[in-house]
Structures are given as C-alpha cells and as structure tokens.
Design a protein around this motif. Structure first.
Motif, PDB file in Angstrom:
ATOM      1  N   MET A  28      42.909  42.627  43.879  1.00 18.69           N
ATOM      2  CA  MET A  28      42.122  42.993  44.446  1.00 18.69           C
ATOM      3  C   MET A  28      41.699  45.007  44.647  1.00 18.69           C
ATOM      4  O   MET A  28      42.480  45.015  45.411  1.00 18.69           O
ATOM      5  N   ALA A  29      40.652  45.276  44.567  1.00 15.70           N
ATOM      6  CA  ALA A  29      40.165  46.728  44.724  1.00 15.70           C
ATOM      7  C   ALA A  29      40.658  47.448  45.832  1.00 15.70           C
ATOM      8  O   ALA A  29      39.077  47.223  46.418  1.00 15.70           O
ATOM      9  N   SER A  32      38.322  50.953  46.969  1.00 17.27           N
ATOM     10  CA  SER A  32      36.723  50.851  46.190  1.00 17.27           C
ATOM     11  C   SER A  32      36.253  49.824  48.003  1.00 17.27           C
ATOM     12  O   SER A  32      35.407  50.360  48.803  1.00 17.27           O
ATOM     13  N   ALA A  33      36.767  49.208  48.052  1.00 19.08           N
ATOM     14  CA  ALA A  33      36.743  48.202  49.616  1.00 19.08           C
ATOM     15  C   ALA A  33      36.814  48.898  50.328  1.00 19.08           C
ATOM     16  O   ALA A  33      35.584  48.990  51.489  1.00 19.08           O
ATOM     17  N   ARG A  69      47.954  39.181  38.820  1.00 19.44           N
ATOM     18  CA  ARG A  69      47.491  39.201  37.757  1.00 19.44           C
ATOM     19  C   ARG A  69      47.183  38.116  36.889  1.00 19.44           C
ATOM     20  O   ARG A  69      47.797  38.337  35.934  1.00 19.44           O
ATOM     21  N   LYS A  79      45.577  33.693  41.690  1.00 24.76           N
ATOM     22  CA  LYS A  79      44.687  33.631  42.180  1.00 24.76           C
ATOM     23  C   LYS A  79      44.202  32.542  42.497  1.00 24.76           C
ATOM     24  O   LYS A  79      43.660  32.074  43.694  1.00 24.76           O
ATOM     25  N   TYR A 108      45.508  31.833  46.278  1.00 21.01           N
ATOM     26  CA  TYR A 108      44.720  32.217  47.105  1.00 21.01           C
ATOM     27  C   TYR A 108      43.482  31.555  47.406  1.00 21.01           C
ATOM     28  O   TYR A 108      43.221  31.517  48.408  1.00 21.01           O
ATOM     29  N   ARG A 162      45.457  35.177  52.899  1.00 25.00           N
ATOM     30  CA  ARG A 162      45.150  36.017  53.160  1.00 25.00           C
ATOM     31  C   ARG A 162      46.640  36.573  53.417  1.00 25.00           C
ATOM     32  O   ARG A 162      47.040  36.208  54.193  1.00 25.00           O
TER      33      ARG A 162
END
Lengths: 258, 338
Positions: free
Chosen positions: B1-2, B5-6, B205, B210, B213, B285
């Motif tokens: 998760m970037a 940028s977030a 990755r 995913k 989560y 999280r």
C-alpha cells in the motif's frame, strides 16, 4: 422477441415456515436497466441473492442467455458473468482502490515470480484499475493507491460499481446503490449506472428511492408478498401508482408482456 | 500500500497538530511504535552506559527472538480480527515433542525436527478447524486448546526437562551464534529475521496477504467479494501453528534444553508485542514490521529496566502500562475523520 439475458422462473425460498420468495419470476433484457422495487419483506433481497448465487433457491429455475444455470456460491454466478454490488459494498476499507478492484481475482506476475513466489502484478493491476475508473468517468480520484476508507460514500460506491462493470460480462446487479448517499453523490451514481448500461451491460437496480428508480429505469419490476406483482415502465405508471401496487393499495394491472 | 502517497494526500495545512498527527499515524501505523522504541533506547542508554554495548544488544536480540517468532504468528491471527491464547503453549509443547522424539524415540535430529514442526502445524490447524468449521470465537477456542496443550505437554514430558547435551546438535543449533565483533548473532535470530522478511512479502505482495487483510477488515464483505474466508482463516491458524513450532525449536537453542515449565508468559507476551507494534485488535490493520518493533520494545524495556535497577516485579507493571497506552492510541487512530 429477444431472449432475456437473465431469467428466473418460479423461484421459491423458505426459511422454516417463513416464505421469503414464493414462485417469483424475473426477466432482464439486453441493454436495459430493470429496477426491482418492493416493500420490506417482499422478497427483493432473497430474489437478488438467488440470482447472484448468495442463496440457493428451494425451487425454480434460472436461465442465463437461455441456458439453465445452477449457482451454488457467489463465485459461480460471478464466473458466469453476473457481478453484484451489495448494499454493504463488499469492499475492504484498509486496502487501496486497485486492490479492491481486483479483490478475489488478483493477477500474478508472469514467469517464476508469479508461479513460484506468487508475486502480484501490481503495476498491471493499477494501470487496469485506472483505465476502468476513467472509462466510467470517475476521474475525481487522485490516486489509485489510496485506501478506500479515505474515500467518500459516493466514491466508494463508484469503486464497487467500477469493479462490477469491469468484470461483469453479462449482468450487473446493484443493491440500493444510492441509499447512503447525498443528493449530489446519488446523482453521480445514477449517471454511473447509465454509463454501465450504455456500455452494453444490462443492470438490475434494487432501490427504495422512487425518484431515482423513475429517473433511470427502463422497466420496473414490482415485488410483492414474495412474488412479482407486475412490471411497469416509468411512462406507463406514475410514482404513486407504483407505490400503491407495491403496498397492495391498488390492484396490479394484468401482467403486461414485457 | 503506497503509504507515502497516502500521507501526501492526507496533509492538511489548516488542521491542528493533533489532527495531523492522527492522520500521519493512521497512514503509517509503524511511526508510533518506532518513536517509542527510539526514545526508549536513548533513555536507557543515558541511564546506564552498558545498555548500548554490543554484548548487551546481542542479549536483547536473543531474548526477543522467540517472542518475535510467536508474535509473527500472532500478527497473522490478529490481522484477521482473531486472537491466539495458545501461541506459547504450542511453542513449548512442540519443543518438548521434538526433544522427546530424540531422547525417548531415538529419532535422528532432522526427523524429530520435521515431526515436531508438523505437530505444531497440526495444533494450529486444530485451532483453525474449531474457528472455521465449528464456528467458535477464537478467544474461546484458544483458551481451550491452551489448557489442553499444556496438559498434554505435562503428560508427554513427565514434567522433566530434557538437557541440550542429550539431544542431537540440530536441536540446539538455533542457539549457536556468529560473532560480529562483540555482537553475537544466533542462528535462531537469523531464522526469525528471514521469517519476518518472508511474511512482509507474503502479506504485501501476494493475493493471500490481501485476502488476510480483507478478511480481517470485514469478513462478510470479503466473502461477498469472492474470497473464501474460511480457507483464509484456516490457513492463518495453520501457518501460525508452524511458526510457533519454529519458535519452540529456537527456544531449545536459547535455553540449551527443552523445559515443559517455561513459556506460560509467552502467550501474552506475543499479544503484547503485536499490540505494541500498532496492529489493531479489530483486524485488517497492522504489519509484521510493527510487530518486530513491538517485540523489540518489550525486550528493550525488560532489559533496560533491569540495567536501570528496576525490580522484576515492576517491569511487568511498565509493560502493562505500555500496552494500555498502545490500545488507547489504536482506538484514537481508528476514529480518524477523512
């Protein structure tokens, strides 16, 4: 007369002594938005769940492009080309937009990285996600790597609709897509629904919001007491007539040939 | 998760410092634990000059290794909004099984090790079965299996410790170390770090990550999105069982023996490390990097307080306070308005 894309015949589902759907029919034709309305407990949700594989009907048949299908899980319906956007949206708030668009059908890198190390092809998925979002005119999203929880209700809805439009090859089912939205966002989502139809995907829209239904629907399926009362169009009937049929205050007209 | 940028996106110039901090922590949950760790290291090295020596730091790492491996498994489970009270029990019981496979059954080290790891995996799978098939809450399941595993542990071991010298060398190999100056890096610590690297990759990755989560975020949404959530949950408990068993193997090396009477505190210590690392008990999280930092915080506090002359009884008090602060912080971060 064209064959319906999706057709249900005599679907029945009972929970103990409670009859959720009682021999309900439904037809969805190519290139249309079919709204499904009905009072609480009329069996809208159960009907939709049967079509999207989330519920196995006790009786009745479902046809997709004229061929009978038997859905046991939501994945069955999905691989047959029916995408559903549930009221709860089925998004993972902590993951980003691209992850959510590909949730449950992630793409791996080609070669050893993908087959042995199971590495995801993030670059490709992000590019695809961006393409799908902009195709639907959802360009307000600055960043495809943004977590979905940081989006507004309408933007989340847009992500969910984009996902269904991107992967649905036959039918898109939307369950109360405008229920939790403000006026402006609601209108944007309505436009999104029209865009999906105009791209050639027929849409089933479940909604309580009569103005929204009358604004976008081509035909309106009225569900009452577990079965289809009738099908009307926004031109043939007024909103109050539809509500009267829905609540049983008025007799439904004899079922018109769709 | 970037995350980078977030954060950029989240910068709000007119917000108060508190709100900006809340957003920064929300976007980068590892920041808080990292700050705590750095502050603790600086504070303890001021209090006692011996803290920051290579000898002492390698001791801290050795003390942390077992907890860190258990906390790694615990992280996977807590990410799915579960909890595993049986982590320490599985680790200790696995170590006892490995040791007794060697001494009582006369197996070669490699066979005993593989069998022991398989037993730990099976114990994790049992938890997973009860959670996904019988649909019991993870807290109750692992409370039950905790008691069962400890009881079996006493039966198998006959409450006797197996000395390291009575076992094949492979069993205590994890305690051997590579000297780097005065710093002694044990093979156990290397295994631990490799495991963290692997699961950092697997969670970030791969599709499996995913799905872990997404399942932890909202199990019903994940199911409707087409994820086989039962399978994800079962895999998480099973993999955690394997990790605990690896922890048991490292434990033998650390103690140079297999003792049935250690590890009672490991159950809760593993949860402590996860929580201190910023992983949310509500699921969906968190990160394994956070957990590694969390485990280091526990180790640094225990060690630093000891060097500072704080009695053992008060070390628990301090760690407990830290946990409460960490959970309160998590609650506050989750209320973030976007």
């Amino acid at each position: 007369m064209t064959t319906p894309v999706l057709q249900a015949k005599g679907l029945t589902k009972r929970y103990g002594r409670v009859v959720a759907i009682d021999g309900s029919d439904l037809e969805l034709y190519p290139g249309e938005i079919l709204a499904v309305i009905g009072d609480n407990g009329a069996g809208k949700s159960s009907l939709i769940k049967a079509l999207s594989g989330a519920l196995i009907p006790d009786q009745g048949e479902i046809f997709l492009d004229g061929k009978q299908v038997h859905f046991r899980t939501p994945m069955d319906a999905r691989s047959a080309g029916i995408e559903t956007v549930y009221q709860t949206l089925a998004v993972a708030p902590g993951l980003d937009i691209a992850d959510n668009l590909f949730l449950g059908r992630e793409e791996r890198k080609p070669g050893v990285l993908g087959s042995v190390f199971r590495m995801l092809d993030r670059g490709h998925m992000r590019a695809e996600a961006k393409r799908h979002m902009s195709e639907l005119g959802v360009a307000t999203l600055q960043n495809i790597g943004q977590a979905v929880e940081s989006l507004s209700g309408g933007q989340r809805q847009a992500v969910a609709v984009a996902r269904s439009a991107a992967f649905g090859s036959k039918v898109v089912i939307l369950d109360e897509p405008t229920a939790a939205l403000g006026v402006k966002e609601g209108n944007r989502v309505l436009q999104l629904i029209r865009d999906v139809r105009d791209r050639g995907l027929p849409v089933i829209l479940i909604s309580h919001n009569m103005p929204h239904v009358f604004e976008v629907a081509d035909r309106i399926h009225i569900q009452r007491l577990g079965r289809r009362a009738t099908v009307i169009t926004p031109k043939s009937h007024s909103m109050s007539e539809a509500v009267a049929i829905m609540t049983g205050a008025a007799e439904p007209p004899p079922e018109a040939a769709a | 998760m970037a995350t980078a940028s977030a954060t950029d996106f989240d910068v709000r110039r007119n917000d108060s410092f508190g709100l900006r901090l809340q957003h920064a922590l929300h976007a980068n949950p590892v920041l808080g634990p990292l700050a705590v760790l750095i502050v603790a290291i600086i504070a303890f090295s001021i209090v006692n000059g011996r803290f920051l020596t290579a000898t002492n730091l390698s001791l801290v790492l050795q003390q942390v290794t077992v907890i860190a491996v258990l906390a790694l498994g615990q992280t996977l489970i807590i990410l799915t909004a579960g909890i595993d009270l049986s982590a320490g029990a599985i680790a200790v019981f696995s170590s006892i099984l490995m040791a007794n496979f060697c001494t009582k059954a006369g197996m070669p080290g490699i066979i005993a090790l593989v069998l022991g790891l398989a037993c730990g995996t099976a114990m994790g799978a049992a938890n997973g079965f009860l959670v996904t098939r019988i649909k019991l809450p993870p807290f109750i399941v692992t409370l039950g299996t905790l008691t069962i595993f400890f009881s079996l542990n006493s039966v198998v071991s006959n409450s006797e410790t197996v000395r390291g010298t009575d076992m094949p060398g492979l069993m205590t190999w994890t305690g051997n170390s590579i000297p780097i100056g005065n710093f002694r890096l044990t093979y156990g610590s290397i295994i631990m770090l490799l495991l963290f690297a692997y699961f950092y990759y697997a969670l970030g990755r791969t599709a499996w990550g995913k799905h872990v989560y997404a399942t932890g975020d909202d199990v019903e949404s994940a199911r409707l999105a087409g994820i086989r959530t039962s399978r994800v949950l079962f895999s998480v408990y099973t993999v955690a069982g394997l990790l605990y068993a690896v922890g048991g193997w490292i434990l033998i090396g650390r103690l140079a023996s297999a003792s049935p009477n250690v590890g009672v505190e490991y159950n809760l210590d593993s949860i402590t490390a996860v929580v201190l690392g910023g992983t949310s008990l509500f699921g969906g999280r968190g990160s394994v990097i956070g957990t590694l930092i969390g485990a280091l915080i526990v180790g640094v506090f225990r060690n630093g307080l000891q060097l500072g002359g704080v009695e053992v009884v008060w070390q628990g008090f301090a760690i407990g306070l830290l946990v409460l602060v960490a959970v309160s912080l998590d609650q506050w971060i989750r209320k973030v308005k976007t």
